[in-house]
Design a protein around this motif. Structure first.
Motif, PDB file in Angstrom:
ATOM      1  N   THR B  70       0.842  -1.183   0.000  1.00 43.63           N
ATOM      2  CA  THR B  70       0.000   0.000   0.000  1.00 43.63           C
ATOM      3  C   THR B  70       0.892   1.254   0.000  1.00 43.63           C
ATOM      4  N   PRO B  71       0.446   2.321  -0.663  1.00 38.23           N
ATOM      5  CA  PRO B  71       1.230   3.567  -0.645  1.00 38.23           C
ATOM      6  C   PRO B  71       1.414   4.095   0.778  1.00 38.23           C
ATOM      7  N   LEU B  72       0.506   3.677   1.688  1.00 36.58           N
ATOM      8  CA  LEU B  72       0.614   4.130   3.082  1.00 36.58           C
ATOM      9  C   LEU B  72       1.977   3.804   3.670  1.00 36.58           C
ATOM     10  N   LEU B  73       2.501   2.639   3.308  1.00 38.09           N
ATOM     11  CA  LEU B  73       3.797   2.222   3.854  1.00 38.09           C
ATOM     12  C   LEU B  73       4.881   3.209   3.422  1.00 38.09           C
ATOM     13  N   ALA B  74       4.849   3.580   2.149  1.00 40.50           N
ATOM     14  CA  ALA B  74       5.854   4.533   1.648  1.00 40.50           C
ATOM     15  C   ALA B  74       5.672   5.897   2.331  1.00 40.50           C
ATOM     16  N   TRP B  75       4.405   6.290   2.531  1.00 38.57           N
ATOM     17  CA  TRP B  75       4.143   7.566   3.223  1.00 38.57           C
ATOM     18  C   TRP B  75       4.658   7.514   4.653  1.00 38.57           C
ATOM     19  N   LEU B  76       4.442   6.359   5.289  1.00 38.32           N
ATOM     20  CA  LEU B  76       4.880   6.181   6.672  1.00 38.32           C
ATOM     21  C   LEU B  76       6.393   6.334   6.777  1.00 38.32           C
ATOM     22  N   LEU B  77       7.089   5.975   5.703  1.00 33.42           N
ATOM     23  CA  LEU B  77       8.552   6.039   5.717  1.00 33.42           C
ATOM     24  C   LEU B  77       9.073   7.314   5.068  1.00 33.42           C
ATOM     25  N   TYR B  78       8.178   8.298   4.904  1.00 33.90           N
ATOM     26  CA  TYR B  78       8.584   9.556   4.284  1.00 33.90           C
ATOM     27  C   TYR B  78       9.842  10.133   4.918  1.00 33.90           C
ATOM     28  N   PRO B  79       9.959  10.120   6.280  1.00 29.79           N
ATOM     29  CA  PRO B  79      11.175  10.717   6.883  1.00 29.79           C
ATOM     30  C   PRO B  79      12.479  10.054   6.436  1.00 29.79           C
ATOM     31  N   THR B  80      12.402   8.844   5.878  1.00 27.38           N
ATOM     32  CA  THR B  80      13.658   8.216   5.437  1.00 27.38           C
ATOM     33  C   THR B  80      14.275   8.969   4.263  1.00 27.38           C
ATOM     34  N   THR B  81      13.498   9.865   3.641  1.00 32.59           N
ATOM     35  CA  THR B  81      14.056  10.626   2.515  1.00 32.59           C
ATOM     36  C   THR B  81      14.859  11.831   3.005  1.00 32.59           C
ATOM     37  N   TRP B  82      14.728  12.128   4.309  1.00 32.63           N
ATOM     38  CA  TRP B  82      15.517  13.234   4.849  1.00 32.63           C
ATOM     39  C   TRP B  82      16.964  12.787   5.000  1.00 32.63           C
ATOM     40  N   PRO B  83      17.889  13.750   4.998  1.00 32.64           N
ATOM     41  CA  PRO B  83      19.311  13.352   4.990  1.00 32.64           C
ATOM     42  C   PRO B  83      19.796  12.730   6.300  1.00 32.64           C
ATOM     43  N   GLY B  84      20.943  12.086   6.230  1.00 29.00           N
ATOM     44  CA  GLY B  84      21.618  11.565   7.415  1.00 29.00           C
ATOM     45  C   GLY B  84      20.983  10.304   7.956  1.00 29.00           C
ATOM     46  N   TYR B  85      20.930  10.209   9.284  1.00 29.87           N
ATOM     47  CA  TYR B  85      20.454   8.985   9.930  1.00 29.87           C
ATOM     48  C   TYR B  85      18.960   8.777   9.772  1.00 29.87           C
ATOM     49  N   TRP B  86      18.263   9.755   9.200  1.00 31.05           N
ATOM     50  CA  TRP B  86      16.825   9.583   8.978  1.00 31.05           C
ATOM     51  C   TRP B  86      16.547   8.366   8.104  1.00 31.05           C
ATOM     52  N   PHE B  87      17.564   7.937   7.343  1.00 30.79           N
ATOM     53  CA  PHE B  87      17.351   6.768   6.484  1.00 30.79           C
ATOM     54  C   PHE B  87      16.908   5.564   7.312  1.00 30.79           C
ATOM     55  N   SER B  88      17.377   5.503   8.571  1.00 30.86           N
ATOM     56  CA  SER B  88      17.043   4.360   9.424  1.00 30.86           C
ATOM     57  C   SER B  88      15.707   4.528  10.149  1.00 30.86           C
ATOM     58  N   PHE B  89      15.008   5.629   9.866  1.00 29.02           N
ATOM     59  CA  PHE B  89      13.756   5.901  10.558  1.00 29.02           C
ATOM     60  C   PHE B  89      12.795   4.711  10.508  1.00 29.02           C
ATOM     61  N   GLY B  90      12.693   4.100   9.324  1.00 35.78           N
ATOM     62  CA  GLY B  90      11.758   2.985   9.155  1.00 35.78           C
ATOM     63  C   GLY B  90      12.091   1.811  10.055  1.00 35.78           C
ATOM     64  N   LYS B  91      13.378   1.507  10.160  1.00 33.73           N
ATOM     65  CA  LYS B  91      13.789   0.382  11.004  1.00 33.73           C
ATOM     66  C   LYS B  91      13.455   0.667  12.459  1.00 33.73           C
ATOM     67  N   VAL B  92      13.682   1.932  12.876  1.00 33.15           N
ATOM     68  CA  VAL B  92      13.343   2.317  14.246  1.00 33.15           C
ATOM     69  C   VAL B  92      11.846   2.175  14.451  1.00 33.15           C
ATOM     70  N   LEU B  93      11.088   2.614  13.446  1.00 31.24           N
ATOM     71  CA  LEU B  93       9.629   2.520  13.526  1.00 31.24           C
ATOM     72  C   LEU B  93       9.192   1.055  13.646  1.00 31.24           C
ATOM     73  N   PHE B  94       9.784   0.187  12.830  1.00 31.09           N
ATOM     74  CA  PHE B  94       9.412  -1.231  12.880  1.00 31.09           C
ATOM     75  C   PHE B  94       9.800  -1.832  14.232  1.00 31.09           C
ATOM     76  N   ALA B  95      10.955  -1.418  14.751  1.00 30.53           N
ATOM     77  CA  ALA B  95      11.406  -1.935  16.044  1.00 30.53           C
ATOM     78  C   ALA B  95      10.491  -1.458  17.165  1.00 30.53           C
ATOM     79  N   ILE B  96      10.065  -0.184  17.079  1.00 26.16           N
ATOM     80  CA  ILE B  96       9.114   0.320  18.086  1.00 26.16           C
ATOM     81  C   ILE B  96       7.811  -0.467  17.968  1.00 26.16           C
ATOM     82  N   GLY B  97       7.422  -0.771  16.736  1.00 27.97           N
ATOM     83  CA  GLY B  97       6.223  -1.579  16.513  1.00 27.97           C
ATOM     84  C   GLY B  97       6.335  -2.928  17.212  1.00 27.97           C
TER      85      GLY B  97
END
Lengths: 508, 417
Positions: B70-97
């Motif tokens: 679903t596009p929702l997943l890509a939207w949820l990971l929008y911050p991963t497009t920000w520079p630096g360590y934001w790339f790992s945002f999704g992994k942190v999100l999944f781990a918090i999940g």
């Protein structure tokens, strides 16, 4: 019909003017040790009506067939293309329905994987818009010989009475490459065949060329490559003869700019698959030193023609660490089918073409030859195999033509000037991926027997698969019934003899 | 022992350990990615983050090949497009999940299974401190995110928060299709203890109409409506935004795909055989087309009806287990789908109470995979044609082992354990 025959004598000492004689409208050569290029240009009106109508559907069509046998490529015939059949073409805007596939199968063999022109061809990515002549569609197939084309020319194109036409066609058998070009502007079909030597190299060419009719012209050149007076030019000296016009060979000397250069060093490359290949074979290119760039602007590249059973994953090529670990710098271009999930039998495209830039180890660029001997450089290209159809065997062998390896360098002159070279060879697949001011310095393959690697792909062996369908269905049905039984009767009080039933915990 | 006991007595220590485990894996992943050409990060994570980048450039996430979500997943990971360590945002999100799912497991065990705190923490740790779970989420696989949605669904149902449960089910199905199987067990379970239910003393044959009237309760209607509305609303919004590509990639693709590449499913070799063009001459009944029948009959109809009213969480385990075992595709990530229900089932199970049965089941389950992996390795890396009999036989063996384990689970449930 116009013909141009060029003999290129690599050793100036091998040539004496008395090896050739001009009489009336014919020229004879005797024991001429030379490479030969034979170019025939036929006007559209001279072709059979059927073929004429089909050609009219296209804006341009370029066919390159290259033999899998290694050959020497003396200048000006320096350019190289991977072995096999390559087709590049641009249809007329309205005519995407152009039946090119049936024609290709008719002329080159019915085993070609070319079911529909729309789906079998891939779009060539044109990075340089200035390369306005680059055709839009590309096709490739493994094709070890062009005997089918020879038979087609003999049966369909040669006048039934002309034995010289038929003999000429059968001589194509020993070409290292044969090019066929057509475009709407010239309204002519050109066939260009290159022979690296006479069929028997120790004897050389012994033949008589005569004008078949008064309406045709034949120009014959016997040339010798001279040292470069200008680094961007190549120079020749020798004799030219226009049959029927010249009574004796006319001495000539000329120099021309060129797009393709030979390498001045002894560098060669070899290609092979690392063993075991598995389902993810790695193609290894081994380059012998020195790997000094011919000029500062030069970058080393390889252009791969991957049949549909092999593909590379473009996403993995974005990681600099991944690239560096394979001695690569970048994947500059990838065109064609790279669907990671599709088995080979659902891929209708011929395959894909990739342009990779190679990393030159710093030790070789600084040309430190203290030890005297530098190590070979190894470049690896990780590939993946598609599933192939189940068969009555355990493995199916599939080919991969050796890629071409070249230095791409900045040129002082543009493509238009390069096209003035009478031996200019265009549309090879990779030039369109570079800017127009690019010249190519080719690294020759150090071939074994053939410039094609084969990889054994494990397939489902039908001889052993007889029980698979019934076995699978039987086990699934049995498992389903067992679960149904447990759902209906399992754990029933008394229906179960096991002692550990803790009836006290039961709710019902 | 005393240390372990003290450890499991404090929720702070268990959850801190769970967080620490994931932090260590995240940092380890960053280091490996930075210095090795072999990446810790899952390939799928690059697919998600590429899709997020396309979204950030105003394009469709389906511009990325193999983005089938679903596009929702890509939207949820929008911050991963920000520079630096934001790339790992999704992994942190999944781990918090993961951690959130573990916390809800703990709550469910405490409130609905009436466990002591220590015991509840021990069983939640099957998920919270499971290295496989932590690795999958920190490598950036979205299965962990699905875990939190499904456990939240279970929690909402058990807490009788029907509207929320309906919404979560609609969302989960929108996210990954397969949770639709839970609709059956939840709807069946909702009849339990419902206020409208008639006293059990009613005797004699009921008419179909009255049975139907009994079945259609306010809660069930509410649950169905919320889930259908949530599912449809999400799909309408996504269709409006991304058009046919959304339907194509997040739904149709999963329905029509031919998974001929080797995987754990018992159907795998048969699918390769029958989709292969060289096999048209042989007489095939194409029975694999009916593969959905035993799978759906078990996971959607028979297991829910037979078991849901006894124990909802364990029924969901049995459903998922049947769904995965009888599926046409099966990879190790699918095992996570049923693993999340283990903390609810294991406390009362034969698998734990009889060490012999539990131990053999675990060993067989692992051995089944080892046998398959060994054949797969021979094929994939050594190029040996192990499709038949090796790979086929080991996938059938693994399927038989799974069936045995499913039988134990169902029997336990029937015995009311």
């Amino acid at each position: 019909m116009k013909q141009r025959i060029t003999y290129l004598v690599p050793e100036a000492d091998d040539f004496h003017p008395d090896l050739l004689s001009v009489r009336d409208a014919s020229l004879s050569v005797r024991n001429l040790k030379a490479a030969k290029e034979h170019r025939i240009t036929v006007g559209l009106s001279e072709l059979p009506e059927k073929l004429r109508n089909v050609l009219g559907e296209w804006r341009e069509l370029h066919i390159r067939w290259v033999s899998e046998t290694p050959y020497d490529a003396p200048p000006p015939f320096t350019s190289r293309v991977s072995p096999g059949l390559h087709v590049f073409f641009t249809p007329e805007e309205k005519g995407l329905k152009a039946p090119l596939c049936p024609l290709l199968r008719q002329t080159f063999g019915h085993e070609l994987k070319c079911n529909s022109t729309v789906t079998a061809f891939t779009k060539a990515p044109i990075l340089s818009k200035r390369f306005s002549h680059s055709p839009s569609l590309q096709y490739h197939s493994h094709l070890p010989s062009i005997t089918h084309l020879i038979r087609y020319i003999q049966d369909k194109l040669c006048p039934p009475s002309s034995s010289s036409c038929k003999n000429g066609a059968s001589s194509l058998d020993s070409t290292s490459y044969t090019d066929i070009d057509y475009d709407t502007i010239s309204h002519a079909l050109t066939l260009n065949a290159f022979f690296p030597s006479a069929p028997d190299p120790s004897i050389g060419w012994t033949e008589t060329i005569s004008l078949p009719s008064t309406s045709s012209t034949i120009e014959i050149g016997i040339l010798n490559h001279e040292p470069n007076p200008d680094p961007e030019d190549i120079a020749f000296a020798g004799f030219l003869t226009v049959l029927g016009k010249d009574t004796k060979p006319v001495p000539t000397r000329f120099q021309t700019i060129t797009r393709h250069y030979p390498l001045s060093t002894q560098t060669t490359y070899k290609a092979h698959f690392q063993q075991p290949t598995g389902l993810h074979p790695t193609l290894q290119l081994t380059l012998t030193p020195p790997l000094t760039p011919p000029a500062q602007s030069c970058k080393l590249h390889t252009y791969l023609t991957l049949p549909s059973h092999l593909f590379l994953d473009p996403y993995s090529f974005r990681d600099p660490l991944f690239l560096a670990s394979h001695n690569l710098t970048a994947l500059h271009s990838l065109a064609g089918n790279t669907d990671l999930e599709a088995p080979d039998w659902v891929v209708s495209e011929w395959g894909s073409a990739a342009l990779l830039e190679l990393a030159i180890p710093p030790s070789t660029t600084s040309a430190s030859s203290e030890t005297g001997k530098e190590d070979d450089m190894t470049v690896t290209v990780p590939l993946h195999l598609r599933y192939l159809p189940a068969a009555n065997r355990a493995h199916t062998s599939v080919p991969l033509p050796w890629p071409v390896v070249f230095w791409a360098c900045r040129s002082e002159e543009g493509a238009a000037k390069m096209a003035t070279n009478p031996f200019d060879r265009r549309v090879l697949g990779y030039e369109g991926l570079f800017g127009e001011r690019t010249r190519f310095v080719h690294v020759p393959p150090a071939g074994g027997k053939v410039l094609v690697e084969w990889v054994d792909v494990p397939v489902l062996d039908l001889r052993k698969a007889g029980w698979v369908e019934m076995g699978t269905v039987g086990v699934v049905v049995a498992a389903f019934l067992v679960i149904c039984w447990v759902l209906l009767f399992g754990g029933r009080r008394g229906g179960d003899q096991k002692k550990e039933v803790k009836s006290g915990k039961k709710k019902q | 022992m005393a240390v372990a006991s003290a450890f499991f007595r404090s929720s702070t220590s268990v959850f801190s350990a769970a967080v620490l485990l994931r932090v260590v894996l995240l940092v380890y992943g960053l280091v490996q990615d930075a210095y090795s050409p072999i990446k810790y990060t899952d390939i799928d994570y690059f697919v998600f983050t590429d899709a997020a980048r396309f979204i950030s450039q105003g394009q469709s996430p389906y511009a990325r090949d193999t983005y089938r979500y679903t596009p929702l997943l890509a939207w949820l990971l929008y911050p991963t497009t920000w520079p630096g360590y934001w790339f790992s945002f999704g992994k942190v999100l999944f781990a918090i999940g993961d951690i959130a799912a573990g916390w809800m497991m703990f709550k469910i065990l405490r409130n609905h299974s009436s466990m002591t705190k220590e015991r509840a923490l021990k069983f939640s740790s099957i998920w919270l401190l499971n290295p496989m779970v932590a690795t999958i989420s920190t490598r950036g696989s979205s299965e962990g995110l699905l875990g939190v949605i499904v456990i939240a669904l279970l929690w909402a149902v058990l807490a009788r928060r029907i509207a929320l449960a309906g919404f979560l089910l609609g969302f989960a199905v929108h996210f990954k299709i397969y949770p639709f199987i839970y609709a059956a067990s939840i709807v069946w379970w909702l009849g339990q203890g419902s206020t409208i239910q008639k006293p059990k003393s009613t005797k004699g044959p009921k008419s179909i109409m009255s049975k139907l009237a009994n079945f259609v309760t306010k809660e069930r209607i509410e649950f169905a409506l919320y889930s259908i509305v949530a599912f449809l609303a999400l799909n309408v919004v996504m269709y409006q935004a991304y058009g046919h590509a959304f339907l194509e990639h997040s739904y149709f693709y999963h329905l029509v795909r031919i998974d001929h590449r080797h995987n754990f499913s018992p159907y795998n070799t048969l699918l390769y055989l029958n989709s292969s063009p060289s096999n048209i001459s042989s007489t095939s009944f194409e029975l694999e087309r009916l593969a959905f029948l035993p799978q759906l009959l078990l996971s959607v109809v028979m297991i829910p009806i037979a078991l849901a009213k006894r124990d909802l969480p364990s029924t969901m385990l049995a459903q998922t287990f049947a769904f995965v075992a009888f599926n046409k595709v099966c990879t190790s990530q699918y095992f996570l789908w049923y693993m999340m229900f283990l903390p609810f089932y294991l406390p009362k199970s034969t698998l734990l109470q009889s060490g012999r049965i539990g131990g053999s089941a675990l060993i067989l389950w692992v051995l089944g995979q080892v046998a398959w992996l060994q054949q797969g390795y021979q094929l994939e890396f050594l190029g040996k044609s192990t499709f038949v009999p090796g790979l086929w036989a080991s996938s059938i063996l693994f399927f038989v082992i799974n069936t045995g384990m499913l039988a134990i689970v169902i029997r336990d449930l029937k015995l009311g354990r």
